[in-house]
Write a protein that holds these residues in place. Structure first.
Motif, PDB file in Angstrom:
ATOM      1  N   ARG A  54      97.178 -15.597  35.155  1.00  0.00           N
ATOM      2  CA  ARG A  54      96.299 -16.171  34.245  1.00  0.00           C
ATOM      3  C   ARG A  54      96.654 -16.405  32.865  1.00  0.00           C
ATOM      4  O   ARG A  54      95.914 -16.588  32.168  1.00  0.00           O
ATOM      5  CB  ARG A  54      95.111 -15.184  34.194  1.00  0.00           C
ATOM      6  CG  ARG A  54      94.243 -14.955  35.449  1.00  0.00           C
ATOM      7  CD  ARG A  54      93.259 -13.927  35.697  1.00  0.00           C
ATOM      8  NE  ARG A  54      92.427 -14.131  36.984  1.00  0.00           N
ATOM      9  CZ  ARG A  54      91.771 -12.875  37.283  1.00  0.00           C
ATOM     10  NH1 ARG A  54      91.642 -11.556  36.646  1.00  0.00           N
ATOM     11  NH2 ARG A  54      91.105 -12.801  38.644  1.00  0.00           N
ATOM     12  N   GLN A 129      92.669 -24.788  32.569  1.00  0.00           N
ATOM     13  CA  GLN A 129      92.846 -23.326  32.599  1.00  0.00           C
ATOM     14  C   GLN A 129      91.476 -22.831  32.399  1.00  0.00           C
ATOM     15  O   GLN A 129      90.655 -23.396  31.677  1.00  0.00           O
ATOM     16  CB  GLN A 129      93.620 -22.850  31.424  1.00  0.00           C
ATOM     17  CG  GLN A 129      94.923 -23.826  30.981  1.00  0.00           C
ATOM     18  CD  GLN A 129      96.218 -23.142  32.118  1.00  0.00           C
ATOM     19  OE1 GLN A 129      96.453 -21.882  32.090  1.00  0.00           O
ATOM     20  NE2 GLN A 129      97.030 -24.088  32.544  1.00  0.00           N
ATOM     21  N   PHE A 130      91.176 -21.511  32.953  1.00  0.00           N
ATOM     22  CA  PHE A 130      90.011 -20.826  32.917  1.00  0.00           C
ATOM     23  C   PHE A 130      90.128 -19.491  31.956  1.00  0.00           C
ATOM     24  O   PHE A 130      91.013 -18.881  32.045  1.00  0.00           O
ATOM     25  CB  PHE A 130      89.614 -20.514  34.404  1.00  0.00           C
ATOM     26  CG  PHE A 130      88.272 -20.388  34.381  1.00  0.00           C
ATOM     27  CD1 PHE A 130      87.992 -18.915  34.793  1.00  0.00           C
ATOM     28  CD2 PHE A 130      86.967 -21.254  34.164  1.00  0.00           C
ATOM     29  CE1 PHE A 130      86.515 -18.570  34.975  1.00  0.00           C
ATOM     30  CE2 PHE A 130      85.795 -20.854  34.365  1.00  0.00           C
ATOM     31  CZ  PHE A 130      85.481 -19.497  34.833  1.00  0.00           C
ATOM     32  N   TRP A 132      88.958 -16.160  32.131  1.00  0.00           N
ATOM     33  CA  TRP A 132      88.500 -15.121  33.125  1.00  0.00           C
ATOM     34  C   TRP A 132      87.811 -13.944  32.329  1.00  0.00           C
ATOM     35  O   TRP A 132      86.882 -13.467  32.756  1.00  0.00           O
ATOM     36  CB  TRP A 132      89.515 -14.570  33.877  1.00  0.00           C
ATOM     37  CG  TRP A 132      90.119 -15.671  34.802  1.00  0.00           C
ATOM     38  CD1 TRP A 132      91.268 -16.353  34.390  1.00  0.00           C
ATOM     39  CD2 TRP A 132      89.993 -16.443  35.927  1.00  0.00           C
ATOM     40  NE1 TRP A 132      91.561 -17.391  35.162  1.00  0.00           N
ATOM     41  CE2 TRP A 132      90.830 -17.437  36.293  1.00  0.00           C
ATOM     42  CE3 TRP A 132      88.709 -16.177  36.810  1.00  0.00           C
ATOM     43  CZ2 TRP A 132      90.593 -18.219  37.471  1.00  0.00           C
ATOM     44  CZ3 TRP A 132      88.664 -16.930  37.885  1.00  0.00           C
ATOM     45  CH2 TRP A 132      89.587 -17.931  38.166  1.00  0.00           C
ATOM     46  N   PHE A 133      88.256 -13.779  30.995  1.00  0.00           N
ATOM     47  CA  PHE A 133      87.512 -12.594  30.343  1.00  0.00           C
ATOM     48  C   PHE A 133      87.382 -13.197  29.017  1.00  0.00           C
ATOM     49  O   PHE A 133      88.050 -14.177  28.540  1.00  0.00           O
ATOM     50  CB  PHE A 133      88.389 -11.482  30.115  1.00  0.00           C
ATOM     51  CG  PHE A 133      88.771 -10.717  31.528  1.00  0.00           C
ATOM     52  CD1 PHE A 133      89.854 -10.809  32.245  1.00  0.00           C
ATOM     53  CD2 PHE A 133      87.801  -9.971  32.288  1.00  0.00           C
ATOM     54  CE1 PHE A 133      90.035 -10.105  33.608  1.00  0.00           C
ATOM     55  CE2 PHE A 133      88.143  -9.268  33.605  1.00  0.00           C
ATOM     56  CZ  PHE A 133      89.309  -9.606  34.026  1.00  0.00           C
ATOM     57  N   GLN A 153      84.698 -18.581  25.441  1.00  0.00           N
ATOM     58  CA  GLN A 153      84.346 -16.991  25.529  1.00  0.00           C
ATOM     59  C   GLN A 153      84.646 -17.218  27.341  1.00  0.00           C
ATOM     60  O   GLN A 153      85.102 -18.227  27.579  1.00  0.00           O
ATOM     61  CB  GLN A 153      82.828 -17.057  25.769  1.00  0.00           C
ATOM     62  CG  GLN A 153      82.098 -18.116  26.279  1.00  0.00           C
ATOM     63  CD  GLN A 153      80.789 -17.702  26.736  1.00  0.00           C
ATOM     64  OE1 GLN A 153      79.892 -18.526  26.732  1.00  0.00           O
ATOM     65  NE2 GLN A 153      80.502 -16.435  27.092  1.00  0.00           N
ATOM     66  N   ASN A 154      84.125 -15.964  28.007  1.00  0.00           N
ATOM     67  CA  ASN A 154      84.827 -16.100  29.444  1.00  0.00           C
ATOM     68  C   ASN A 154      83.792 -17.022  30.197  1.00  0.00           C
ATOM     69  O   ASN A 154      82.710 -17.179  29.632  1.00  0.00           O
ATOM     70  CB  ASN A 154      84.458 -14.402  29.813  1.00  0.00           C
ATOM     71  CG  ASN A 154      83.140 -14.131  30.169  1.00  0.00           C
ATOM     72  OD1 ASN A 154      82.120 -14.866  29.760  1.00  0.00           O
ATOM     73  ND2 ASN A 154      83.034 -12.833  30.512  1.00  0.00           N
ATOM     74  N   GLY A 155      84.153 -17.391  31.252  1.00  0.00           N
ATOM     75  CA  GLY A 155      83.515 -18.371  32.114  1.00  0.00           C
ATOM     76  C   GLY A 155      83.424 -19.767  31.831  1.00  0.00           C
ATOM     77  O   GLY A 155      82.750 -20.616  32.151  1.00  0.00           O
ATOM     78  N   ILE A 156      84.473 -20.205  31.052  1.00  0.00           N
ATOM     79  CA  ILE A 156      84.616 -21.565  30.429  1.00  0.00           C
ATOM     80  C   ILE A 156      85.827 -21.984  30.919  1.00  0.00           C
ATOM     81  O   ILE A 156      86.969 -21.477  30.774  1.00  0.00           O
ATOM     82  CB  ILE A 156      84.397 -21.707  28.792  1.00  0.00           C
ATOM     83  CG1 ILE A 156      83.303 -21.023  28.379  1.00  0.00           C
ATOM     84  CG2 ILE A 156      84.740 -23.033  28.377  1.00  0.00           C
ATOM     85  CD1 ILE A 156      82.074 -21.939  28.386  1.00  0.00           C
ATOM     86  N   MET A 157      86.029 -23.431  31.312  1.00  0.00           N
ATOM     87  CA  MET A 157      87.010 -24.146  31.665  1.00  0.00           C
ATOM     88  C   MET A 157      87.646 -24.557  30.556  1.00  0.00           C
ATOM     89  O   MET A 157      86.851 -25.091  29.437  1.00  0.00           O
ATOM     90  CB  MET A 157      86.759 -25.162  32.728  1.00  0.00           C
ATOM     91  CG  MET A 157      88.175 -25.829  33.174  1.00  0.00           C
ATOM     92  SD  MET A 157      89.111 -24.654  34.185  1.00  0.00           S
ATOM     93  CE  MET A 157      88.333 -24.834  35.685  1.00  0.00           C
TER      94      MET A 157
END
Lengths: 240, 444, 339, 745
Positions: A54, A129-130, A132-133, A153-157
């Motif tokens: 990741r 890229q994503f 993850w945290f 922040q987390n949850g964003i591509m």
């Protein structure tokens, strides 16, 4: 997006930002990778995240071994978001988080993204890229964060934006001075730092810009051209 | 006339048999519900943990962005098609043996659809922003992109959920009226509201049957459209081995295959627990077995068609995936799946004697569903693991959070089914009566 | 038998399904009972043609009309709203015909099924008799005939006799009580609860503030830092020597009159109105030693003020004037020496 | 629904109550307007400060983007002649050295026993007092171990050490002493010559790390780009001859895997063929200068020992002789042997044969500046020089040891007992700004500013075509209670006794630099105004330094090589039977010799060839690995005569089957959270062999043996498919490792 005022230069109409990568010049020294991390507030992915695959790199150097020892050769291929003309990641996003700007860029709106990640699947170049945290910088490392670029922040591509903060800054400057952006005035962080000048950035609508000249060379090819994505990055074949 | 008189006399027995599950509750029921509640709590805990700390708790990473959550979504949407397919098609064909099966299947549809939508929420990266998908006017320059297959999914699953709820509720109205009389306690006001003032006049019966006759073909068409759209989620993408035309029909048949398997399990379990041997006869299992053989053959045909075209054309991007499946790292799960959903059903269900053995058909049903779950994972993960630029190949194995959530959701499904059995008669009472009286030859 | 009262009367007759004469309805009709006054309640649909009155609800036509409406709605949702809501897509298409087709199909199905169901429910509600008329034993396999007759006692006996002849097990009479459709009160409370829940939900939405809290320092965000001492940035503003144009002198003069003349006097010789109250007389700016000072020194005095033997004699003007303004004042003071 | 008034009121009350509940606190942002506005700072607008990068001695010019007193980004300075606006990865990452969470934040004194690593904070006055007192007691017996110094700082430190009596020892592991001694022996100049790649059309490189650590990797990168595609008609070719494929070899047109230690022999072979062809080709140098060198070996023996085919050698000779502007360079693994200088001399001789010295595209020397103020510079000592130092320390000559920007315990192998130097010392003072292995043993730590907070200048007057002196100014105010080492030395130097040399008489290092630059600038752009220096100084600060006009080429000195010079083959530590493999620890591209290990950006930067991050790995030829059952990521035990290390193996197609290569840089015990306890330091395996002439440590001269330990090491790669070779979905392998893995000590 207001159209730039009719400026003195001959080329009318909107910009079309493109990049040319000369694989004969690229040495795989990864100066572009670290320059991009510094410019765009990319998170520091520790060993654990890298082990899980990741690690976030908006631009990465792909290394391909060819042949067997002793006549073995290495090919380096800098791969970043190709800002495709017909991007496969745009129709599949259910919230328009991935959309096409009039400048010819493939933009990622962080606030709209709800993390469905279909764009990540549909991108044949795997450059999306994503997060993850949530990112974390041990103080005082966060002092270095660039205020012009949103910290995701987390949850964003997220993906390479061709340093859109630099493009916008210079476009506004040019607009204020009532002229068109000069060739070479805008340089994303990777283009600016590449020691061998393998990366060249410019407006493809301007026929005599550096990137247009390079893109017209017969060495030029596009990555995965057969998929019809019309990428905005022209690679120049390495002469072996 | 004598024969008819004798049939009318068995009606009270039907009432008594089919209301028994609602009236008496064995202590093992509470034990089962207790265990299921614990599992559901574990799943809920795992999900909150994932939402709090970030979806990184799963093992997903580029290039594998979709994994077991979406595979489970397909599985549960597929399972929900069992209800529509069985009750819809059987009602259309007026097969007498449908009477005890329809409601069991429709309940499965209703519950597995709820679980399927839950999986969509597990999958979202920023689940607290799911309402961006709803087309309501706002100042945030937000509007759903209807060209995205996921929006088709959202609309299709919503349509299908409403339709199957209606399709479950319609035949229940007369039974609610019966329950309104027979059962007191906290459920009576509920039945009074749900029975919607049903008194049983011939006109009401006529209206109900017309409505059923209209909605049945519609819902079968909706069922086919929903799972085609789920198939098109993958068919329309650029991912090698996803981008193929066979996906829509393949998914629909796959859904029916796993759905019918699930119904077989449901029939056996309910028959065993509530001693409904006289209603669910080996004849039913024989018919279900025949259905399974048909779906196995069609599914095998479609899967062979897909693999053949890829294998023969030998395009490298696609061949990496097929090689990985047949002989590469995904070989073990692939062959296990192939035996579960093709070889075993064909081997066993083709013999009439086996088909009349309820336990056997149930076991084949379980195997089919396990196989179909693995097959959904194998449709998702291998093509994502082999992107076109080989530098980015990756591999994947679910994390404990993912497994807990999957098990928790399964437990939730079984729990809901167990609760439903206490609220709704599992076999449609009035249809049994109608079958008894009007049926030409009641399946004895 | 219950006393026969004056107005409406409902007659309930229970029959054994086997004993139920096919021709009962016709006989009742001959006995003058109106067509729609007869209701036959049964635990399962009796398909005998006689009982069926022509269904007044054309569910088929409703379903088809609803389906067409659904297609319209689907096209509007998929294509119409997308065009109405101008999202920037850089010239990429928003509406794709096959996509609109798919969504239209789904909406057609949705609207068709929901409307059929709603129509059926409305029809059921209008058909529903008073629940109390329903004898619980129907469910055990009996058929009940319900006749709602006027008070005409003669016909009553005739009907009663007819029913007994037909083999009715039991006949009861009932006055239709005006019971309000049950549950109205409770429905009110249900909608209230739903209202409260939705307001709660959209309240929650306002609470989460993704990415508004940026870990990077925004302009003017505390703690404020200062630039390094002695370092000179490439486009440093305070070091730039202003062009000694006339415009800079005028600006310098104007600022001098505002900030400096009260001590140094209007002509700079140090005879300002405040001088009387100062312990230390301000410097005469025209004096040769002051004019000899370099621009940097003057600029430094104006910026940071002056202190002689620890007593600060002149306040710093760093807070009052920007770097350029102080430069222009220094340029003006320098120009005082030239005539 | 009967909407009587009462139900309506109840409803309204309930909905409003419902919507209020979820309001949540808005956390307040503190926006503090300036009381006294800073002249330069405009909120939201960036200031660009020109400075010089301190990560490596190349001294590239940088521009630092600073917003409201916070450094945001480092970019190349377009007007600096060395890097012309470009910058390497380490240059960008040096920003994290400024904001590193593990910086030493103030003066410390040892609290426990030496080596326990427990320190207590003290004030600067206490620190300086205790240091001054020790200086007085040990006057004349001090030792300063420093990293590479340049410009005024070098003068100040040198003057300070002369003042208090004691040697100033400069130690830079990346300096190639063999190359300097070879050039000195042949051309009489103690400097690394300028190899003009940009104009060359055929570069024959014997292991030279052109793109990794050659003086300024950025300058070489620019030249490489120019060589390849800079000229319309010509495309330069690069041939790399080395046992392991480095980044330079990966970019070369051909890689020739030569036997370790025989680069010189190959050069001699090529030389022989050149000389025999000499009558036909055009401008061949004075062939008579090397009668002995090129006749000592027979070509067949050369083919046998170098394991390079005869036709390969002939092809190299033909290409070298027919190229328009060929150049031969040597370094890296070629000089890392006991015959390093000899090999490099042979390669330089090739340039002599083709008369490439002083020509564009060849080897160039430039006239040194007329009496430049930075003339007397301390030359870095070789690793062998440390042995004498340690003997002196044993004799008790250095009770007082100073450390400045160097970490000898990590960069020098334990077989050279530098640790004794620390144990013998009574009092150790360290000026490092990070708690590395050497500073951990210090008794007193007086932390220096980081390069972005300090004044310094970087002199490159005798290297490139354009003489340049970079000027570094602080871009931010010092973050912590640290002081410039120059200021501290001046203050203490004066307080010991008044008679200090002129350079130490200044108040701060900035004043010393200004006085030097006044001398430097007065020779060139002195104008008649009284405060000419102020304007010139501001001009130079904005520009980022001073660079003079391009210089003419200087003819090389005469050949001072002693007669009867002959080439001898490389010696190896450990006998071939017990230790079958050669071993080559090479400086990693990102971490150098380990100084970059505490920067997260460099740790997470994938190594270009293996894409490994955050770890050390051992490169092994895939066939050799497969024959011994070693899979990707398996932990292998590498044993040398001096110890063993467990390192995860990586299948590396570009390496000789009999060679194991391990990157240097990791293996820190302490050095901050990003570097500590990560990977291993391969230098621990090396024996104390040196290059015969220059005394440089022969890093490639130790033999090792390897055996699989059966455990899998923690190896993290960006290219996942290599990481675990696509193990199967069920993760059977993961379960096995989990079972077997429990035995990991």
């Amino acid at each position: 997006m207001t159209e730039p005022k009719q400026s003195s230069s001959s080329v009318p109409g909107p910009y079309k930002w493109e990049m040319a990568i000369d694989l004969d010049r690229c040495t795989g020294c990864e100066a572009c990778v670290v320059a991009c991390h510094a410019e765009n507030n990319i998170r520091i992915s520790g060993e654990q995240e890298a082990a899980e695959g990741r690690a976030i790199n908006w631009i990465r150097i792909e290394r391909y071994w060819e042949g067997e020892y002793p006549d073995v050769t290495v090919k380096f291929m800098p791969v970043l978001c190709q800002q495709c003309g017909d991007a496969p990641c745009e129709p599949v996003c259910p919230v328009y988080a991935s959309y096409h700007t009039p400048d010819g860029l493939n933009a990622q709106v962080y606030n709209r993204c709800i993390g469905v990640r279909y764009c990540g699947n549909n991108c044949p170049y795997t450059v999306r890229q994503f997060n993850w945290f949530d990112p974390h910088w041990d103080p005082p490392l966060q002092e270095q964060l660039n205020p012009d670029v949103t910290v995701r922040q987390n949850g964003i591509m997220e993906k390479c934006t061709f340093c859109v903060q630099r493009i916008r800054e210079k476009k506004e400057l040019a607009e204020k001075e009532g002229r068109r952006v000069r060739d070479g005035e805008i340089a994303p962080a990777c283009v600016q730092s590449c020691p061998t000048s393998a990366l060249v950035f410019g407006d493809r609508n301007d026929p005599d810009s550096q990137v247009s000249k390079l893109a017209r060379q017969d060495r030029g090819f596009h990555l995965l051209e057969s998929l019809g994505t019309h990428p905005a990055i022209t690679y120049l074949k390495r002469i072996t | 006339m004598e024969q008819e008189k004798r049939r009318w006399e068995q009606i009270p027995k039907i009432n008594q048999d089919l209301l028994a599950p609602l009236l008496t509750t064995h202590w093992t029921y509470f034990l089962l519900v207790g265990v299921l509640v614990c599992l559901v709590a574990a799943g809920a805990g795992a999900w909150t943990y994932q939402v709090q700390t970030g979806i990184g708790q799963t093992n997903m990473h580029p290039p594998i962005f979709w994994a077991v959550y979406i595979a489970s979504f397909i599985f549960w949407v597929g399972a929900s098609h069992s209800g529509t397919f069985i009750s819809g098609v059987l009602r259309l064909s007026k097969a007498e043996w449908r009477r005890p099966v329809t409601r069991i299947a429709e309940l499965m549809t209703f519950i597995s659809l709820m679980i399927a939508t839950l999986f969509v929420f597990y999958h979202l990266g920023r689940v607290w922003r799911w309402y961006y998908l709803i087309p309501y006017p706002n100042q945030r320059e937000l509007w759903p992109n209807f060209r995205s297959p996921l929006m088709w999914d959202a609309i299709a699953v919503f349509t299908y959920a409403t339709a199957s709820t209606i399709y479950l509720y319609l035949p229940l109205i007369p039974d609610f009226a019966l329950l309104r009389e027979r059962i007191d306690g906290w459920r009576r006001p509920l039945y009074r509201v749900l029975s919607f003032g049903w008194t049983g006049t011939q006109n009401q019966w006529h209206v109900l049957e017309t409505a059923l006759r209209i909605i049945t073909p519609l819902i079968v068409m909706v069922m086919v459209s929903v799972h085609s759209i789920v198939g098109w989620d993958f068919g329309v993408s650029l991912v090698p081995a996803w981008h193929s035309t066979i996906f829509a029909p393949y998914f629909v048949v796959g859904a029916v295959h796993s759905g019918v398997g699930l119904v077989a399990i449901g029939l056996y379990v309910l028959r065993k627990i509530y001693h409904l041997e006289s209603y669910i006869t080996p004849e039913h299992f024989d018919k279900i077995g025949k259905l399974l053989v048909v779906t196995t053959l069609v599914l095998a045909y479609l899967y062979f068609a897909e693999l053949l075209t890829i294998w023969y054309a030998n395009i490298p991007d696609h061949m990496w995936v097929v090689d990985a499946l047949l002989s590469g790292p995904f070989a073990v799960p692939f062959w296990f799946m192939a035996t579960c959903i093709y070889i075993i059903p064909l081997a066993t269900l083709t013999s009439p004697a086996f088909r009349r053995w309820p336990l056997g058909v149930m076991i084949v049903g379980v195997l089919i569903n396990i196989g179909m779950y693995i097959e959904r994972v194998l449709i998702l993960v291998p093509p994502l693991s082999y992107p076109r630029l080989p530098f980015n190949w990756g591999s994947y194995f679910p994390s404990w959070v993912e497994m807990t959530i999957i098990v928790g959701s399964l437990a939730l499904a079984v729990l809901l089914y167990a609760l439903a059995v206490k609220v709704v008669p599992v076999i449609s009472i009035w249809e049994e009566k109608e079958g008894l009286v009007h049926g030409a030859h009641h399946g004895k | 038998m219950a006393p026969i009262t004056v107005n409406e009367m409902t007659v309930l007759a229970l029959f054994e399904p086997s004993g139920y004469p096919e021709s009962l309805v016709d006989e009742l009709r001959n006995a003058g009972v109106r067509e729609d006054a007869v209701e036959v309640l049964s635990p399962l649909p009796l398909h005998e043609a006689a009982l069926l009155r022509p269904a007044r609800v054309p569910l088929h036509r409703i379903a088809i009309i609803a389906g067409l409406l659904g297609i319209g709605l689907g096209v509007m949702v998929a294509a119409g709203t997308a065009l109405l809501y101008p999202i920037v897509t850089g010239g990429k298409p928003i509406v794709a015909p096959p996509v609109v087709g798919i969504i239209a199909f789904e909406m057609m199905m949705l609207v068709a099924i929901v409307t059929t169901f709603a129509a059926m429910l409305i029809r059921l509600r209008s058909e529903s008799r008073n629940a109390t008329e329903r004898d619980p034993r129907i469910d055990d396999g009996l058929i009940e005939v319900v006749l709602s007759l006027t008070h005409d006692s003669a016909r009553l006996e005739a009907v009663q006799a007819l029913l007994q002849r037909a083999g009715a097990l039991e006949i009861r009479y009932r006055h239709p009580t005006l019971s309000a459709p049950h549950g109205a009160e409770r429905e009110g409370q249900a909608t209230a609860a739903v209202l409260v829940a939705t307001s709660l939900l959209c309240g929650v939405e306002a609470c989460s503030r993704d990415m508004q809290e940026q870990p990077s320092y925004q302009p003017q965000e505390a703690p404020r830092l200062h630039s390094p001492v002695g370092s000179v940035s490439r486009d440093n503003r305070s070091v730039l020597k202003p062009l000694s144009t006339q415009q800079v002198f005028d600006e310098g003069a104007r600022l001098f009159r505002i900030n400096c003349s009260h001590c140094h006097g209007r002509d700079g010789t140090g005879n300002g109105p405040v001088v009387a109250y100062l312990k230390e007389p301000p410097a005469d700016l025209l004096a040769p030693d002051v004019q000899a000072l370099s621009e940097e020194a003057l600029y430094d005095t104006v910026t940071n003020g002056l202190a002689i033997e620890g007593r600060d004699v002149m306040p710093p003007f760093k807070g009052e004037m920007s770097a350029e303004q102080r430069r222009s004042v220094v340029a003006y003071v320098k120009s005082l020496s030239q005539p | 629904m009967d909407l009587r008034r009462r139900t309506f009121l109840k409803l309204a009350g309930a909905t409003t109550a419902g919507s209020l509940i979820p309001g949540c606190k808005e956390n307040v942002h503190q926006l503090v307007p300036y009381l006294l506005p800073d002249d330069q700072i405009v909120p939201g607008v960036a200031d660009w400060y020109a400075s010089v990068c301190g990560e490596c001695p190349a001294g590239c010019g940088i521009l630092v983007r600073v917003m409201e007193g916070r450094a945001k980004k480092i970019e190349g300075n377009p007007s600096h002649p060395i890097n012309r606006g470009k910058l390497c990865a380490r240059g960008h990452a040096s920003l994290q050295r400024l904001y590193n969470p593990d910086r030493i934040r103030g003066p410390l004194r040892r609290a426990g026993k030496r080596g326990e690593g427990r320190f207590e904070p003290i004030s600067w006055d206490e620190g300086i007092a205790s240091w001054r007192e020790r200086l007085q007691t040990h006057r004349g017996h001090a030792l300063m171990l420093s990293g590479p110094l340049s410009g005024t700082t070098a003068q100040v430190v040198k003057a300070f050490m002369d003042h208090i009596g004691g040697p100033l020892v400069i130690h830079d592991p990346l300096v190639d002493h063999a190359l300097i001694s070879a050039v000195d022996a042949r051309f009489g100049r103690q400097v690394v010559p300028d190899f003009d790649l940009a104009e060359s059309d055929y570069v024959l490189s014997f292991g030279a790390p052109l793109l990794e650590h050659w003086r300024s990797p950025v300058a070489m990168g620019i030249a490489y780009g120019q060589m390849r595609q800079g000229r319309p008609a010509v495309r330069g070719r690069l041939i790399q001859v080395e046992p392991r494929m480095s980044l330079s070899a990966a970019n070369a047109d051909r890689w020739i895997p030569i036997h370790p230690g025989t680069e010189g022999l190959l050069a001699i072979g090529i030389g022989q063929l050149l000389l025999t062809r000499q009558d036909t080709s055009t401008d061949v140098g004075n062939s008579d200068a090397y009668p002995d060198l090129f006749k000592a070996f027979d070509l067949n023996e050369i083919v046998r020992r170098t394991e390079v085919g005869y036709d390969d050698i002939e092809r190299l000779a033909v290409e070298f002789s027919s190229a328009q502007a060929p150049v031969a360079i040597a370094g890296g693994p070629a000089s890392a042997h006991t015959n390093g200088t000899a090999a490099l001399t042979a390669v330089n001789a090739l340039n002599m044969i083709r008369d490439r010295v002083g020509k564009p595209g060849g080897v160039r020397f430039f006239e040194s500046m007329n009496p430049s103020i930075f003339d007397q510079k301390e030359a870095p000592i070789s690793e062998r020089g440390f042995l004498e130092l340690i003997n002196e320390a044993d004799a008790g000559r250095f009770p007082l040891v100073h450390l400045h920007h160097c970490n000898p315990l990590h960069t020098i192998p334990p077989s050279i007992p530098v640790r004794r130097l620390f144990e013998r010392a009574e009092f150790i003072v360290s000026f490092n700004s990070f708690m590395d292995e050497s500073t951990d043993l210090a008794d007193l730590i007086l932390p220096d500013h980081v390069s972005l907070e300090a004044w310094s200048d970087h002199e490159h007057l005798d290297e490139g075509r354009v003489p340049a002196v970079g000027l570094a100014q602080p871009v931010v105010r010092p973050l912590y209670d640290t002081r410039a080492v120059g200021d501290v030395m001046m203050e203490v130097g004066r307080s010991i006794d008044e008679g200090v040399p002129e350079i130490l008489s200044h108040e701060t290092i900035r004043d010393a630099i200004r006085s030097n630059w006044e001398a430097l600038l007065s020779q060139r752009n002195r104008t008649n105004e009284p405060d000419w220096f102020e304007t010139a100084w501001i001009e130079r600060l904005k520009e980022g330094g001073w660079w003079g006009p391009a210089r003419g080429v200087q003819s090389p000195g005469q050949d001072r090589r002693s007669p009867g010079y002959e080439y001898e083959s490389a010696l190896f530590d450990g006998d071939a039977a017990e230790f079958p493999f050669y071993f080559y620890p090479y400086p990693s591209l990102a971490l150098g010799y380990g100084e970059g290990a505490n920067l997260p950006w460099l740790q997470e930067m994938p190594d270009p060839l293996t894409t490994v991050v955050w770890a050390t790995w051992a490169e092994i030829n895939p066939k050799t690995a497969m024959s011994r059952g070693i899979r990707q990521g398996d932990l292998i035990r590498v044993t040398s005569p001096h110890g063993f290390l467990d390192i995860p193996a990586v299948h590396f197609p570009g390496i000789r089957p009999d060679l194991i290569a391990v990157p240097i840089g990791q293996g820190h015990r302490t050095y901050g959270r990003y570097a500590a306890n990560r990977g291993v330091n391969p230098l621990a395996l090396l024996g104390a062999l040196f290059d015969r002439d220059s005394g440089r440590l022969a890093t490639a001269a130790t033999r090792v043996r390897i055996e699989a330990t059966g455990r899998t090491g923690s190896l993290t790669m960006i290219e996942q498919r290599e990481m675990h070779a696509m193990r199967d979905l069920i993760g059977i392998d993961r379960i096995n490792t989990w079972i077997r893995g429990s035995g990991k000590e």
